[in-house]
Design a protein around this motif. Structure first.
Motif, PDB file in Angstrom:
ATOM      1  N   GLN A   1     -10.572 -29.950  22.712  1.00  0.00           N
ATOM      2  CA  GLN A   1     -11.406 -30.571  23.748  1.00  0.00           C
ATOM      3  C   GLN A   1     -11.200 -29.885  25.092  1.00  0.00           C
ATOM      4  OE1 GLN A   1     -13.569 -32.878  22.331  1.00  0.00           O
ATOM      5  NE2 GLN A   1     -12.395 -32.046  20.636  1.00  0.00           N
ATOM      6  N   ARG A   2      -9.946 -29.534  25.376  1.00  0.00           N
ATOM      7  CA  ARG A   2      -9.646 -28.840  26.638  1.00  0.00           C
ATOM      8  C   ARG A   2     -10.364 -27.497  26.687  1.00  0.00           C
ATOM      9  NH1 ARG A   2      -4.465 -29.056  26.287  1.00  0.00           N
ATOM     10  NH2 ARG A   2      -4.266 -30.866  27.664  1.00  0.00           N
ATOM     11  N   MET A   3     -10.263 -26.740  25.597  1.00  0.00           N
ATOM     12  CA  MET A   3     -10.913 -25.432  25.565  1.00  0.00           C
ATOM     13  C   MET A   3     -12.424 -25.573  25.569  1.00  0.00           C
ATOM     14  SD  MET A   3      -8.665 -23.170  25.887  1.00  0.00           S
ATOM     15  CE  MET A   3      -9.841 -21.848  25.687  1.00  0.00           C
ATOM     16  N   TRP A   4     -12.917 -26.637  24.971  1.00  0.00           N
ATOM     17  CA  TRP A   4     -14.367 -26.918  24.989  1.00  0.00           C
ATOM     18  C   TRP A   4     -14.852 -26.995  26.437  1.00  0.00           C
ATOM     19  CZ3 TRP A   4     -16.920 -31.210  27.009  1.00  0.00           C
ATOM     20  CH2 TRP A   4     -18.245 -31.400  26.611  1.00  0.00           C
TER      21      TRP A   4
ATOM     22  N   SER B   1     -16.609 -19.494  30.728  1.00  0.00           N
ATOM     23  CA  SER B   1     -17.181 -18.465  29.848  1.00  0.00           C
ATOM     24  C   SER B   1     -18.694 -18.528  29.832  1.00  0.00           C
ATOM     25  CB  SER B   1     -16.652 -18.629  28.411  1.00  0.00           C
ATOM     26  OG  SER B   1     -15.259 -18.519  28.357  1.00  0.00           O
ATOM     27  N   TYR B   2     -19.251 -19.705  29.591  1.00  0.00           N
ATOM     28  CA  TYR B   2     -20.696 -19.840  29.474  1.00  0.00           C
ATOM     29  C   TYR B   2     -21.372 -19.710  30.842  1.00  0.00           C
ATOM     30  CZ  TYR B   2     -19.262 -21.808  24.946  1.00  0.00           C
ATOM     31  OH  TYR B   2     -18.685 -22.005  23.718  1.00  0.00           O
ATOM     32  N   PHE B   3     -20.670 -20.156  31.891  1.00  0.00           N
ATOM     33  CA  PHE B   3     -21.221 -20.038  33.241  1.00  0.00           C
ATOM     34  C   PHE B   3     -21.342 -18.572  33.653  1.00  0.00           C
ATOM     35  CE2 PHE B   3     -20.285 -19.928  37.913  1.00  0.00           C
ATOM     36  CZ  PHE B   3     -21.515 -20.397  38.329  1.00  0.00           C
TER      37      PHE B   3
ATOM     38  N   TYR C   1      -5.199 -22.466  22.171  1.00  0.00           N
ATOM     39  CA  TYR C   1      -6.467 -22.023  22.770  1.00  0.00           C
ATOM     40  C   TYR C   1      -7.657 -22.422  21.905  1.00  0.00           C
ATOM     41  CZ  TYR C   1      -3.275 -19.283  25.592  1.00  0.00           C
ATOM     42  OH  TYR C   1      -2.257 -18.900  26.431  1.00  0.00           O
ATOM     43  N   GLY C   2      -7.486 -23.495  21.154  1.00  0.00           N
ATOM     44  CA  GLY C   2      -8.557 -23.913  20.268  1.00  0.00           C
ATOM     45  C   GLY C   2      -8.658 -22.995  19.071  1.00  0.00           C
ATOM     46  N   SER C   3      -9.619 -23.246  18.242  1.00  0.00           N
ATOM     47  CA  SER C   3      -9.833 -22.410  17.057  1.00  0.00           C
ATOM     48  C   SER C   3     -11.292 -22.509  16.657  1.00  0.00           C
ATOM     49  CB  SER C   3      -8.942 -22.884  15.903  1.00  0.00           C
ATOM     50  OG  SER C   3      -9.375 -24.149  15.429  1.00  0.00           O
ATOM     51  N   LEU C   4     -11.639 -21.779  15.635  1.00  0.00           N
ATOM     52  CA  LEU C   4     -12.992 -21.867  15.086  1.00  0.00           C
ATOM     53  C   LEU C   4     -12.994 -22.756  13.847  1.00  0.00           C
ATOM     54  CD1 LEU C   4     -14.008 -18.097  15.430  1.00  0.00           C
ATOM     55  CD2 LEU C   4     -14.552 -19.972  16.985  1.00  0.00           C
ATOM     56  N   ARG C   5     -12.078 -23.718  13.821  1.00  0.00           N
ATOM     57  CA  ARG C   5     -11.894 -24.544  12.616  1.00  0.00           C
ATOM     58  C   ARG C   5     -13.181 -25.254  12.206  1.00  0.00           C
ATOM     59  NH1 ARG C   5      -7.538 -26.443  10.111  1.00  0.00           N
ATOM     60  NH2 ARG C   5      -6.180 -25.646  11.764  1.00  0.00           N
TER      61      ARG C   5
ATOM     62  N   LEU D   1      -5.160 -17.114  27.623  1.00  0.00           N
ATOM     63  CA  LEU D   1      -6.353 -17.892  27.965  1.00  0.00           C
ATOM     64  C   LEU D   1      -7.488 -16.983  28.422  1.00  0.00           C
ATOM     65  CD1 LEU D   1      -7.789 -20.579  28.449  1.00  0.00           C
ATOM     66  CD2 LEU D   1      -6.713 -20.656  30.718  1.00  0.00           C
ATOM     67  N   LEU D   2      -7.163 -15.977  29.236  1.00  0.00           N
ATOM     68  CA  LEU D   2      -8.210 -15.111  29.765  1.00  0.00           C
ATOM     69  C   LEU D   2      -8.906 -14.346  28.647  1.00  0.00           C
ATOM     70  CD1 LEU D   2      -9.682 -14.095  32.252  1.00  0.00           C
ATOM     71  CD2 LEU D   2      -7.965 -12.293  32.476  1.00  0.00           C
ATOM     72  N   ASP D   3      -8.137 -13.802  27.695  1.00  0.00           N
ATOM     73  CA  ASP D   3      -8.746 -13.090  26.570  1.00  0.00           C
ATOM     74  C   ASP D   3      -9.685 -14.004  25.785  1.00  0.00           C
ATOM     75  OD1 ASP D   3      -7.609 -10.682  27.122  1.00  0.00           O
ATOM     76  OD2 ASP D   3      -6.003 -10.823  25.640  1.00  0.00           O
ATOM     77  N   THR D   4      -9.266 -15.252  25.598  1.00  0.00           N
ATOM     78  CA  THR D   4     -10.105 -16.211  24.867  1.00  0.00           C
ATOM     79  C   THR D   4     -11.402 -16.479  25.614  1.00  0.00           C
ATOM     80  OG1 THR D   4      -8.108 -17.271  23.985  1.00  0.00           O
ATOM     81  CG2 THR D   4     -10.166 -18.515  23.844  1.00  0.00           C
ATOM     82  N   LEU D   5     -11.295 -16.709  26.921  1.00  0.00           N
ATOM     83  CA  LEU D   5     -12.488 -17.009  27.720  1.00  0.00           C
ATOM     84  C   LEU D   5     -13.426 -15.813  27.794  1.00  0.00           C
ATOM     85  CD1 LEU D   5     -10.898 -19.031  30.674  1.00  0.00           C
ATOM     86  CD2 LEU D   5     -12.044 -19.921  28.634  1.00  0.00           C
ATOM     87  N   VAL D   6     -12.868 -14.603  27.929  1.00  0.00           N
ATOM     88  CA  VAL D   6     -13.702 -13.397  27.999  1.00  0.00           C
ATOM     89  C   VAL D   6     -14.402 -13.157  26.666  1.00  0.00           C
ATOM     90  CG1 VAL D   6     -13.621 -10.889  28.213  1.00  0.00           C
ATOM     91  CG2 VAL D   6     -12.392 -12.300  29.846  1.00  0.00           C
TER      92      VAL D   6
END
Length: 732
Positions: free
Chosen positions: A587-590, A597-599, A349-353, A476-481
């Motif tokens: 890139q996918r999570m981006w 999320s941003y929408f 789910y990506g990271s904050l790397r 995925l949902l927790d990450t997006l929220v």
């Protein structure tokens, strides 16, 4: 040698390889100029509004790239000299540190995890009688109190064990999961097994109590603190509960080796249904007031309940900045990176790397990192609203550790409860000029901006051994929220009076104000991204070209910017310790975050401006069942539930798939015409192919997976209907 004749306690080093990054940025800028010139010069006679939309989206991407370059232009990295700190200050001369741990719901944040974090910060390599640990329980759970009571007893064994074996990490849960039994020393191996067995017994008792859902009457009689729950109506309706479980001033508060124990305090601030409690910000402000009466240490470390200590010397590292004779007096807080212990190898789910390892270092080079809400050591005065000035002489309010009790713990408990009442802050500066700021779901970013706007500096420290390890969402949902909440709050700051360009214009450097835009502008990113994800495919079906021909020389700037920008991103990600597959997931999570999320954060901000919505703080769950954990470890993307976010993702994925299938299977186009079509629509076809590749987990979740983590059939059917409707409108 410093100005005052002392060797500095820390050093600042610029990043290496900046010449390559700056050359890359300059070349991308030239490519962007060519693209803009092409958009203006080759303005179509028909379908001009679609062309204008592409140009506006590309201008926005260019602007955001410019902001990113500012952030990464001059990153700096700090290193500390703890040996100089030790030689300059005796143990008794070191200043006190108050540590705040916040939890809010025992169902989402298990008490075993909470107390493991508490034990990890109690075991710092620091004089224990100068540490005071405060747990804020916004869930007002007697289960959490019971777990903390158990931990206070286990600390008598755990702290000596940590000192003896120089344990890292000092979280018992993390330590026993990652560290094998010592085999070289039979005596130590036996002690290791005893401590492990004692911890496991404690954990079983806590987990059994949690499953039971209540504390039995016989156990409630063992401590007076349980009597406080006789007055609790619900977690949202109860008086203040304050219990000092370990009084560090009491000479009898010692471990099995006779060494002092840190002070340990439990707090559940008062809540009433009709009074807004301001979420985590309100909890932290209550802790600031309570701690000022009990320990009043000059420095405050706050951590989330899932962020256990991974480096026992983190406090000494932070003090190297605060106690530096030349520059320490101007530093308000030391921010550590937010790192995670449960990431999969390829970070599904990506990271904050990149954020944690590079962007915040860039913030530091531009004036100071933002406050990210956890893993941060604050100077109490700056957190309480004091302005910085060169004439200011900060007098540290150190605790007096003469081991002599001035006031009984029971008396302190009763006298301090009023400080945590829900009406205490009425008609006071708390939440406005004092303490953590209210009125925003990202109270941490807002508080950091306000501190820096008062003239204070901040520093960012990435020690070789991570200071803290937390937990990322495993669905995925927790990450997006979670990202929706962050984006919503960040844009709310930009639209408020606390916007860095307004509130911080006098004391914050312009490059730091611009740096904040990399997060404050997450929400506007959604519109340009949605346009690029949807419109080129829509126009492909309608036969409208939006890019130069493949054979045209004007295609070179587009190709160069796209390829070089992504290659640099890949090199950067791998250089920071990631993998190639991890970069693909990033890139996918981006794209997923920008299109959902941003929408939805943008929609919520619009509703707030219209008065139709209020801020809400959503706790990310830290509990998952075995099947979900297994899928997460196998890096299988978790859907499982119906959500509007999944409907948007699936609709966009299917629409691009339909567009690619229609173009690729059109039998009316012969081979020669197909070559011509690719020449005209090549960039749009390639973009469509990339989007289909990025969305492969979506297709798997809709059509091929049979487990409970697949996309629900209702989401699939809605998405197919929406995608078919859009495709039909495009073709007819």
């Amino acid at each position: 040698m410093g100005k005052n004749g002392y060797l500095p306690l820390f050093e600042t080093r610029p990043a290496r390889g900046l010449v390559f990054f700056r050359s890359y940025a300059a070349s991308i800028f030239i490519g962007i100029c060519f693209i803009c010139f092409h958009r203006v010069s080759y303005f179509p006679v028909t379908e001009r509004w679609v062309w204008v939309g592409m140009f506006v989206a590309e201008l926005w991407f260019s602007f955001y790239f410019f902001i990113t370059v500012i952030v990464k232009w001059n990153p700096v990295f700090r290193c500390t000299f703890k040996d100089r700190l030790s030689s300059r200050f005796e143990e008794e001369e070191l200043l006190g540190v108050d540590i705040f741990v916040c939890t809010a719901d025992p169902r989402l944040e298990p008490p075993t995890m909470v107390v493991s974090t508490v034990l990890s910060v109690m075991a710092y390599d620091y004089p224990p009688h100068k540490l005071s640990v405060y747990l804020s329980d916004d869930g007002c759970s007697d289960l959490t109190f019971y777990a903390l009571l158990e931990a206070s007893g286990f600390a008598q064994l755990w702290l000596p064990f940590c000192r003896k074996l120089k344990v890292e990490p000092t979280s018992p849960e993390a330590y026993f999961q990652t560290t094998p039994e010592p085999v070289d020393d039979a005596f130590m191996a036996n002690e290791w097994l005893i401590i492990k067995k004692t911890y496991e017994d404690m954990r079983i008792r806590i987990e059994s109590m949690t499953r039971l859902g209540k504390v039995p009457a016989d156990i409630r009689k063992e401590h007076k603190g349980f009597d406080e729950w006789d007055f609790v109506v619900s977690r949202h309706d109860h008086p203040s509960i304050l219990q000092i479980l370990i009084d560090g001033r009491d000479p009898n508060a010692i471990d099995i080796e006779g060494k002092a124990l840190p002070t340990l305090v439990y707090l559940a601030r008062e809540k009433r249904p009709q009074i807004h409690h301001n979420f985590k910000a309100g909890a932290l402000n209550a802790l600031i007031r309570i701690s000022s009466r009990i320990s009043n240490a000059p420095f405050i470390l706050n951590v989330d309940c899932d962020m256990h200590s991974n480096n026992s010397k983190a406090i000494r590292d932070a003090l190297c900045f605060f106690l530096d004779e030349d520059n320490g007096h101007e530093i308000a807080y030391v921010q550590y990176p937010q790192t995670f212990g449960n990431l999969t190898k390829n970070e599904i789910y990506g990271s904050l790397r990149v954020v944690m390892k590079l962007e915040l270092a860039g913030f530091d080079g531009n004036g100071g990192p933002c406050y990210i809400g956890t893993g941060c050591v604050h100077r109490r005065e700056s957190l309480c609203g004091m302005k910085y000035s060169k004439e200011l002489i900060v007098e540290s309010m150190a605790m007096k550790y003469d081991r002599k009790i001035i006031e009984k713990a029971s008396s302190i408990e009763e006298n301090c409860k009023a400080l945590a009442s829900c009406t205490y802050e009425e008609n006071t500066p708390w939440g406005k000029e004092m303490g953590v700021k209210y009125g925003c779901v990202v109270e941490d970013i807002l508080t950091g901006i306000c501190i820096q706007s008062r003239g204070w500096r901040s520093v960012y420290l990435t020690p070789q051994r991570e200071a803290f390890l937390g937990m990322v969402p495993t669905t995925l949902l927790d990450t997006l929220v979670q990202h929706k909440r962050w984006a919503e709050g960040d844009f709310q700051i930009f639209l408020s009076k606390h916007c860095p360009f307004v509130y911080g214009c006098q004391n914050m450097p312009l490059k730091l104000q611009l740096s904040y835009c990399i997060y404050l502008f997450w929400v506007p990113n959604c519109f340009a991204t949605l346009y690029y994800v949807f419109v080129p495919s829509f126009c492909l079906l309608k036969g409208i070209s939006l890019f130069p021909k493949i054979s045209s020389s004007w295609g070179i700037p587009y190709l160069y910017v796209i390829v070089v920008h992504r290659v640099q991103s890949l090199v950067e990600f791998v250089w920071l310790g990631g993998t190639v597959r991890g970069w693909l997931n990033e890139q996918r999570m981006w794209m997923f975050k920008r299109t959902t999320s941003y929408f939805f954060a943008a929609i919520d901000n619009i509703l707030k401006l219209c008065g139709f919505s209020k801020s809400a703080f959503i706790i990310t769950g830290k509990v998952a069942d075995d099947d979900l954990n297994r899928r997460y470890e196998q890096e299988s993307m978790e859907f499982g539930t119906s959500s509007p976010m999944f409907t948007v993702l699936a609709t966009l994925a299917l629409f691009n798939l339909f567009g690619l299938v229609v173009v690729g299977t059109n039998k009316a186009i012969n081979d020669d015409a197909r070559i011509k079509v690719f020449d005209i629509f090549g960039f749009q076809i390639l973009l469509c192919c990339v989007l289909v590749f990025v969305n492969l987990p979506i297709y798997q979740g809709m059509f091929f997976r049979k487990d409970s983590g697949k996309i629900p059939a209702s989401v699939t059917l809605r998405s197919i209907a929406f995608a078919l409707l859009a495709s039909t409108l495009a073709m007819y």
